[in-house]
Design an enzyme around this catalytic site. Structure first.
Site, PDB file in Angstrom:
ATOM      1  N   HIS A   9       9.847   0.504  -8.033  1.00 11.22           N
ATOM      2  CA  HIS A   9      11.238   0.090  -8.191  1.00 11.22           C
ATOM      3  C   HIS A   9      12.226   1.024  -7.494  1.00 11.22           C
ATOM      4  O   HIS A   9      11.997   2.215  -7.335  1.00 11.22           O
ATOM      5  CB  HIS A   9      11.589   0.013  -9.686  1.00 11.22           C
TER       6      HIS A   9
ATOM      7  N   HIS B  49       6.292   2.487   8.620  1.00 12.44           N
ATOM      8  CA  HIS B  49       4.962   1.924   8.363  1.00 12.44           C
ATOM      9  C   HIS B  49       4.423   2.550   7.076  1.00 12.44           C
ATOM     10  O   HIS B  49       4.207   3.759   7.015  1.00 12.44           O
ATOM     11  CB  HIS B  49       4.025   2.209   9.530  1.00 12.44           C
TER      12      HIS B  49
ATOM     13  N   GLY C  86       1.772  -1.678  16.041  1.00 11.85           N
ATOM     14  CA  GLY C  86       1.683  -0.766  14.912  1.00 11.85           C
ATOM     15  C   GLY C  86       2.449   0.525  15.096  1.00 11.85           C
ATOM     16  O   GLY C  86       2.916   1.110  14.124  1.00 11.85           O
TER      17      GLY C  86
END
Length: 213
Positions: free
Chosen positions: A133, A142, A69
């Site tokens: 978009h 992340h 992570g």
């Protein structure tokens, strides 16, 4: 997107168990798991033989997913591994076909990625994250659970966008930034900034050691 049947994981902690779950749901088998500290692996993997990278390690074999992570650690491991990388995308994620996703990226349950978005390599799009978009998300970013990126947002390499953060349209976030959980970003953020609050304010600069010399 290229279909795969088998992968190797680098990492055996909490993040790895989620990736393992996504792969299992997609009927992708994990053939090997590597970790620098096998004794500290997640309880889920206690019944699995966790391998260490040693001098006899072969780069050849199934593609890797780096199940780490921490963005910086993931980037360092990617430099070391010269193997092919695979992506993992949960079947419940809603992803427009008009996007680009780099190798090594993982997309978790309930995430939404809208048209004309480009996502780099080794990115994490976490549970229920919304990426609207025309976004550009660079390598090793992340995007945490329940984060909302509005349209035309650009997130620089290695940045971490905390859980529940909101980034309004047309914002550019620099590289290796930390955006705290619940932060609302309403203006551009420079490289290495740590930002918290509503509206988001820079509380410190987290420069790498070499830039301080």
């Amino acid at each position: 997107m290229e279909e795969i049947n088998t992968v190797r994981l680098y990492g055996a902690g909490g993040h790895a168990q989620i990736i393992h779950s996504v792969l299992k749901q997609n009927r992708v088998a994990v053939t090997e798991i590597f970790d620098d500290n096998p004794s500290g692996c997640h309880p889920k993997f206690k019944h699995i033989s966790i391998l260490e990278i040693d001098k006899d390690f072969s780069q050849e074999g199934d593609p890797f997913i780096i199940a780490i992570g921490d963005n910086f650690q993931r980037s360092e491991i990617a430099k070391f591994l010269q193997s092919e990388f695979a992506t993992a995308i949960h079947s419940s994620a809603i992803i427009d076909p008009d996007i680009k996703i780099g190798k090594g990226t993982v997309v978790y349950a309930g995430a939404v990625i809208q048209p004309n978005t480009t996502i780099g390599k080794h990115v994490i799009i976490n549970t229920l994250a919304s990426v609207d978009h025309d976004n550009v998300i660079e390598d090793f970013v992340h995007i945490s659970p329940n984060t909302t990126l509005c349209g035309l947002v650009h997130v620089g390499e290695g940045s971490h966008i905390g859980a529940g953060a909101v980034v309004v349209p047309k914002i550019k976030i620099g590289k290796w930034c930390i955006i705290g959980a619940g932060t609302v970003v309403i203006r551009d953020i420079p490289d290495y900034a740590v930002v918290v609050g509503n509206p988001g304010k820079i509380i410190k600069m987290n420069y790498p050691e070499e830039s301080k010399k």
